[in-house]
Design a protein around this motif. Structure first.
Motif, mmCIF file in Angstrom:
data_model
loop_
_atom_site.group_PDB
_atom_site.id
_atom_site.type_symbol
_atom_site.label_atom_id
_atom_site.label_comp_id
_atom_site.label_asym_id
_atom_site.label_seq_id
_atom_site.Cartn_x
_atom_site.Cartn_y
_atom_site.Cartn_z
ATOM 1 N N ARG A 1 0.633 -1.251 0.038
ATOM 2 C CA ARG A 1 0.288 0.268 0.092
ATOM 3 C C ARG A 1 0.729 1.124 -0.310
ATOM 4 N NH1 ARG A 1 -2.971 -3.476 -1.517
ATOM 5 N NH2 ARG A 1 -4.962 -3.663 -0.874
ATOM 6 N N GLY A 2 2.159 1.557 -0.695
ATOM 7 C CA GLY A 2 2.555 2.542 -1.004
ATOM 8 C C GLY A 2 3.840 2.294 -0.683
ATOM 9 N N GLY A 3 4.709 3.455 -1.468
ATOM 10 C CA GLY A 3 6.133 3.005 -0.650
ATOM 11 C C GLY A 3 6.747 4.674 -1.169
ATOM 12 N N ALA B 1 7.913 1.196 2.865
ATOM 13 C CA ALA B 1 6.125 1.285 3.049
ATOM 14 C C ALA B 1 5.336 0.479 3.837
ATOM 15 C CB ALA B 1 7.320 0.354 1.415
ATOM 16 N N ALA B 2 4.351 0.472 3.187
ATOM 17 C CA ALA B 2 4.061 -0.492 3.909
ATOM 18 C C ALA B 2 3.268 -1.951 3.186
ATOM 19 C CB ALA B 2 2.481 0.413 3.817
ATOM 20 N N TRP C 1 0.508 4.302 2.572
ATOM 21 C CA TRP C 1 0.606 5.728 1.714
ATOM 22 C C TRP C 1 1.714 6.445 2.658
ATOM 23 C CZ3 TRP C 1 -0.600 3.637 -2.536
ATOM 24 C CH2 TRP C 1 -1.835 2.687 -2.372
#
Lengths: 486, 93
Positions: A21-23, A33-34, A66
């Motif tokens: 979920r985003g980096g 990052a997630a 995010w």
């Protein structure tokens, strides 16, 4: 997670990211990052791929996602949320990397916060882009958020917005709104639908009662989520399950239809389905525990508990009604999964456990194991699947695909073997985008599903090849915030 | 005579990323497109006629796009903070 050179070459694998979920790539060649939907943020060395967790979710928090590494590389801005599949009023948080101190800088504000080099945080809620001055030294906002742009495409289920900007002040975004409101329908296999609730709301996790006469569903509103029970008979009335603080999700009917169990902060709760009494704690835990399936006689409950570093423990507890109060025994481990959303479901005869896992293929697929576990698993879906649902009357197992359609497989049991036929589409109708939360349930008495559908028109295909570029965006943000403050 | 000056309007430019009728921008999860830090390049996820998302890149001042090999099922791209000439990009897939 992978990295790739834009001037040629193949991608290089950095680390596992089951459900990224985003980096955000920091100045010191470190990526924040997630890596999973139900875990904290991780710090990943961009050269070696070595990963270490840097945030842990507090009790009641669902996700940290995010992230954006802030200038200087000493802190990270990110979205923190407590309501499943509704990020429109998520909280905006920062974590200081030297001491891992986390704090919320804007509570229940919106999704996808980004820090602009000009000294503002921007974020989106309900399609509007807000900006507020941010003190990078104090890691704190000052002033009141102002709207600077409208019609920003965003996804409230996953919590992101279609925007980005360069360091030079050019802003890129996709025009559009959010797939905000949803409605509930009966869905039949021929694609026909029958409206159950004409009032648009942010519904998810529908559960049809064992007698087919009532529907429990989660209704999210801003930073809260409540469980409502709809009478599907002639009266059409509804009641809200008396609240516990914060957020109530994942309702599950007892086999006799007399009570509901559900997830909330602090563990699993139970309450009488007619709302006659206040909810009571059934299991106590600081981790997210999701009730998922009962044995047919109601003597045992299957639930899963998400682990701080990703993955989940599928567990069972024995239940006993004593003087009108439901009591639970000690949890027993059934299965450890490497992914956080297995949503296990026990077959009507109690001999098979269906669940979802992404450990084998990278995508969630549905598997079946003997219950108690015999050590082997049978793959059911091969091209993506989640949220298994057993038919109580036929040898059928349903699940939802990644593109949100219902599939079905017919099975037979020979001795110790579970034999499933190739899955086939049950309906071509696409359900609402609720992320990794359930959006359908089978009516036990009829061949139909209660489904959550989008109340809005889907985006026209031709808009998917256009994006809008704004130059001098940082000046525009400053101007609009200043004008709004006067 | 005008009593007040109208507020200045932002300079907005519409970019048409046209891949033909069988290709569309977008992935299921995460922002579709990102700008390079210097604002000269666009990296984005697009689906071809096979429905598989892949990563593409183009300079903003040029119409040509390049598909990056081996990026099937890519989503949530991210760039390093500074363009170093050896452009690399983070991709989750």
């Amino acid at each position: 997670m992978k990295k790739i050179r834009l001037d040629g070459g193949q991608p290089i694998i950095l680390c596992d990211a089951p459900w990224g979920r985003g980096g955000s790539w920091g100045e010191d060649n470190v990526i924040i990052a997630a890596l999973d939907t139900r875990a904290g943020l991780s710090r990943i060395a961009a050269d070696s791929g070595k990963a270490a967790l840097i945030t842990e979710r507090e009790s009641g928090e669902i996700s940290h996602r995010w992230p954006q590494v802030l200038p200087g590389g000493k802190a990270v801005l990110f979205t923190a949320n407590s309501v499943p599949a509704n990020y429109d009023e998520a909280s905006i948080a920062v974590v200081s990397l030297p001491d891992r101190h986390k704090k919320v800088v804007l509570e229940h504000a919106g999704l996808y916060p980004r820090y602009l080099p000009s000294g503002y945080i921007i974020y989106v809620t309900k399609g509007s882009l807000f900006a507020v001055p941010f003190d990078l030294g104090k890691l704190a906002v000052h002033g009141t958020p102002k709207i600077v742009l409208e019609n920003i495409s965003s996804d409230q289920s996953y919590g992101f917005a279609q925007l980005d900007f360069s360091q030079s002040g050019t802003f890129l975004y996709h025009r559009g709104g959010t797939e905000a409101l949803r409605t509930i329908h009966w869905l039949y296999s021929d694609g026909k639908t029958e409206l159950l609730s004409s009032e648009g709301a942010i519904y998810n996790m529908p559960r049809v009662s064992p007698d087919g006469g009532r529907l429990a569903v989660v209704v999210a509103d801003g930073s809260s989520a409540d469980i409502w029970v709809y009478d599907l008979g002639g009266r059409g009335s509804r009641i809200r399950v008396p609240g516990v603080p914060s957020v109530s999700t994942n309702p599950l009917w007892s086999p006799d239809g007399k009570y509901l169990v559900f997830q909330s902060q602090g563990g699993i709760f139970w309450t009488l389905a007619d709302g006659a009494d206040k909810p009571r704690l059934l299991t106590k835990s600081s981790r997210a525990q999701t009730p998922s399936s009962f044995t047919s006689d109601g003597s045992q409950l299957i639930f899963f508990e998400q682990l701080p570093r990703g993955g989940a423990l599928i567990q069972k507890i024995s239940l006993r009604m004593q003087s009108g109060l439901l009591e639970a025994g000690e949890p027993e481990l059934v299965l450890k999964t490497s992914t956080g959303n297995p949503f296990p479901a026990l077959s009507p005869d109690g001999k098979w456990l269906a669940y979802a896992s992404s450990a084998e293929s990278g995508n969630y697929n549905v598997y079946v194991r003997a219950f108690p576990d015999g050590g082997t698993q049978k793959v059911i879906s091969t091209s993506g699947g989640n949220f298994p649902v057993w038919s109580p009357t036929a040898k059928e197992l349903f699940y939802r695909t990644q593109d949100r359609k219902i599939m079905v497989t017919t099975y037979t049991v020979k001795g110790d073997s579970f034999i499933a036929e190739p899955p086939r589409p049950w309906s071509e109708k696409q359900l609402a985008n609720t992320g990794l939360t359930p959006n359908f349930d089978l009516d036990p008495k009829n061949k139909r599903f209660a489904v959550v559908m989008s109340a809005d028109n889907p985006e026209p295909p031709e808009t998917r090849s256009h994006m809008t570029l704004v130059v001098n965006f940082f000046d525009e943000v400053r101007r609009r915030v200043t004008l709004g403050a006067k | 005579m005008r009593l007040t000056e109208p507020p200045p309007q932002p300079l907005v430019q519409l970019i048409d990323v046209d891949f033909g009728p069988n290709v569309s921008l977008g992935s299921t999860v995460g922002p579709t497109a990102i700008l390079s830090p210097d604002g000269t390049r666009l990296d984005f996820v697009a689906q071809g006629s096979d429905g598989i998302p892949r990563l593409f890149t183009r300079r903003l001042d040029e119409p040509q796009t390049s598909q990056l090999p081996g990026t099937e099922e890519a989503y949530t791209p991210s760039s390093p903070p500074k363009d170093s000439g050896s452009h690399s990009s983070l991709v989750e897939s």
